[in-house]
Design an enzyme around this catalytic site. Structure first.
Site, PDB file in Angstrom:
ATOM      1  N   CYS A 133      24.744  97.335  -2.683  1.00  0.00           N
ATOM      2  CA  CYS A 133      25.893  96.454  -2.941  1.00  0.00           C
ATOM      3  C   CYS A 133      27.171  97.064  -2.334  1.00  0.00           C
ATOM      4  O   CYS A 133      27.319  97.065  -1.120  1.00  0.00           O
ATOM      5  CB  CYS A 133      26.020  96.161  -4.428  1.00  0.00           C
ATOM      6  SG  CYS A 133      26.801  94.573  -4.746  1.00  0.00           S
ATOM      7  N   HIS A 189      20.824  94.165  -5.928  1.00  0.00           N
ATOM      8  CA  HIS A 189      20.566  95.356  -6.751  1.00  0.00           C
ATOM      9  C   HIS A 189      19.068  95.512  -6.991  1.00  0.00           C
ATOM     10  O   HIS A 189      18.539  95.012  -8.001  1.00  0.00           O
ATOM     11  CB  HIS A 189      21.290  95.227  -8.093  1.00  0.00           C
ATOM     12  CG  HIS A 189      22.772  95.367  -7.973  1.00  0.00           C
ATOM     13  ND1 HIS A 189      23.409  96.580  -8.040  1.00  0.00           N
ATOM     14  CD2 HIS A 189      23.732  94.444  -7.743  1.00  0.00           C
ATOM     15  CE1 HIS A 189      24.709  96.400  -7.876  1.00  0.00           C
ATOM     16  NE2 HIS A 189      24.934  95.114  -7.700  1.00  0.00           N
ATOM     17  N   GLU A 234      17.478  97.979  -8.029  1.00  0.00           N
ATOM     18  CA  GLU A 234      17.154  98.835  -9.180  1.00  0.00           C
ATOM     19  C   GLU A 234      16.722  98.042 -10.412  1.00  0.00           C
ATOM     20  O   GLU A 234      15.974  98.547 -11.245  1.00  0.00           O
ATOM     21  CB  GLU A 234      18.345  99.747  -9.531  1.00  0.00           C
ATOM     22  CG  GLU A 234      19.589  99.059 -10.084  1.00  0.00           C
ATOM     23  CD  GLU A 234      20.579  98.610  -9.012  1.00  0.00           C
ATOM     24  OE1 GLU A 234      20.155  98.401  -7.850  1.00  0.00           O
ATOM     25  OE2 GLU A 234      21.773  98.432  -9.341  1.00  0.00           O
TER      26      GLU A 234
END
Ligand code: GLN
Length: 546
Positions: free
Chosen positions: A390, A516, A518
């Site tokens: 990001c 994102h 993650e």
């Protein structure tokens, strides 16, 4: 009167916490989900947060830690991250309920006249609204909904939630409800003893509000024997087989097996009147435990350049995702936290040179931005594996524009609205928005990957979907120039034409993504981009060792 659908066969587990906060209620709830799932049940975890913010999206990471984003674009509590990592469920905005949401709904209904002239009160209107959120989730076809109540028993603000869950047996039958209470059994060093009194008090407090816990999970630094267990059972009105120990572990992913070894899963199944047919499927967790033991590939050092690095929870999912990749690749991942704004550029470069990989996570605002740009430049020039997430991708683009394309003063308009080269700019539809909550580009969007790139190699697919939380985008006006100079756009959202991923081809591993990744990494299914990155870092570590 709020009731679940009469055809619903869903059962309910409510997880509360006592004595002190930070006992790991989120992990305990996630573990319960994981264990029930291993017996073939379809579970959903849910979190109640007793604060007045509608969601944590507007809270500072200093207040709240990470904001976890779901596929449907909800900005939620980081406990939902634990739930998704420990179970197979994909969660949505229904899985996180705050006091702010409850009160806005109740007040909206009042303004619409839906309460038909009644006085609107905490009981029954607020409590009914709370229960309706549990039953709504239940109506999606789950076998068990596990709801964690944020805060600690005794907090004023969690009272309406506790009253609501107290009423649930009345609606659905006591046999379909379990109350699990997480407490602390502290060890008093001077006396050399474990103390059960705080647990007794906490359970007493639960009983005062009308809830008798069925199961106690006791966090403890020291293993306790039958004497302590019996004492807790006797004074807390629970069966001895319902007192469990949550001993400290060096890795949270060992917790499901630890509770399984004590029989928590079979007890919960029995108490919910489910027949246990055969062994639970915990094979993935057993394999993970073996991998943890056999981590002999050395340690990779990742330079983590962020703004909130002093907070343990601010980048929770990113840290977890790095560890997931480490288990699979057999390496320990050491995260070297670097405060970008504090170091002069030369010192920062020297420090980064020692690293096996550099990661810049998401972030907002100006602080430390030039340090991050320096870090991205260092990774590019020195061939150090780089992963920009990001904001981390945005600074890599700014650095490339400035130093490779010679676009002096290139910047994101988030930082400098007068930049002569706004290579990162706000989306047209975002420009007119002047409220803060829930107004970013949020949730799952598709991304088409370019064959032959690192991105495509990592995913092994043409089309992916990942979660977003940002306002600014790569400015496509500059793309021809940057492509010409060697920057490859490896992923785009075809519907909007927005850049989703970039990379540098003549580099060991230099990848940026606007989304994102993650949020979708799990210990039993590490994310492909984190695998790619940690693997490149491992190669660098091995090369350095000669
Ligand atoms: N601040 C940047 C934006 O809004 C990046 C956001 C992020 O890293 N999550 O676009």
């Amino acid at each position: 009167m709020v009731r679940p659908d009469s055809r619903s066969t869903c059962k309910y587990i409510f997880v509360t916490g006592g004595v002190v906060s930070s006992l790991g209620k989120g992990i305990a709830s996630a573990t319960i989900g994981c264990l029930l799932e291993s017996h073939g049940l379809k579970v959903a975890n849910q979190k109640f947060d007793p604060y007045l913010n509608v969601d944590p999206g507007t809270m500072s990471p200093f207040q709240h830690g990470e904001v976890f984003v779901t596929d449907d674009g909800a900005e939620t509590d980081l406990d939902l991250g634990h739930y998704e990592r420990f179970t197979g469920a994909t969660l949505s905005r229904l899985n996180n309920v705050t006091t702010g949401q409850i009160y806005s709904t109740v007040i909206e209904k009042e303004r619409r006249g839906e309460y038909l002239g009644k006085t609107v009160q905490v009981v029954p209107h607020v409590t009914d609204e709370i229960k309706s959120r549990v039953y709504k989730l239940a109506s999606l076809g789950y076998d068990v909904v596990i709801t964690e109540i944020g805060g600690t028993v005794g907090d004023i603000e969690s009272l309406p939630f506790l009253e609501a869950i107290r009423q649930v047996p009345y609606d659905v039958g006591r046999a379909n409800v379990l109350y699990v209470h997480l407490t602390l059994v502290p060890y008093i060093r001077a006396a050399g003893e474990l103390k059960t009194k705080p647990t007794q008090h906490s359970v007493k407090e639960m009983r005062e509000i009308g809830i008798q816990p069925d199961v106690l999970l006791c966090r403890t630094e020291h293993h306790f024997g039958d004497d302590v267990r019996d004492k807790i059972a006797l004074f807390c009105n629970v069966a001895t087989d319902s007192v469990f120990q949550g001993e400290d572990v060096d890795d949270v992913y060992k917790i499901p097996l630890s509770y399984h070894a004590q029989g928590l899963d079979t007890l919960l199944m029995r108490k919910l009147n489910y027949e246990v047919t055969g062994e639970p499927d915990l094979e993935g967790w057993h394999k993970l435990a073996e991998r943890m033991k056999a981590m002999n590939g050395g340690t990779v050092r990742i330079g983590f350049v962020g703004k909130y690095i002093n907070l343990q929870d601010a980048y929770k999912s990113v840290y977890e995702a790095l560890r997931h990749a480490g288990y699979t690749l057999g390496v320990n991942v050491e995260i070297v936290k670097i405060e970008a704004e504090e170091l002069p550029p030369d010192e920062l470069r020297e420090l980064l040179r020692e690293m096996d990989g550099i990661l810049i996570p998401g972030g907002f605002g100006t602080r430390g931005i030039e340090g991050k740009i320096t870090a991205a430049g260092m990774a590019r020039e020195a061939g150090i594996p780089y992963f920009g997430i990001c904001l981390g991708m945005q600074v890599a683009v700014v650095e490339f524009a400035r130093n490779v394309c010679a676009l002096a003063g290139a910047q994101s308009t988030e930082i400098d609205s007068d930049s002569p080269h706004p290579v990162i700019d706000i989306m047209a539809e975002q420009k007119s928005i002047d409220t803060m909550g829930g107004t970013m580009r949020l949730g799952a969007y598709e991304c088409q990957l370019k064959p032959g790139t690192e991105a495509h190699k990592a995913y092994g697919r043409d089309l992916i979907s990942e979660r977003h939380r940002h306002r600014y985008e790569v400015n496509n006006k500059y793309l021809p120039q940057m492509n010409e100079a060697g920057l490859v756009v490896s992923g785009v959202n075809e519907r909007t034409g927005l850049v989703e991923m970039i990379e540098l081809p003549d580099h060991p591993w230099f990848v940026g993504c606007q989304f994102h990744p993650e949020f979708k990494s799990k210990p039993l299914a590490p994310h492909p981009l984190f695998l790619g990155f940690v693997n490149a870092a491992k190669e660098r570590m091995k090369a350095k060792q000669g």
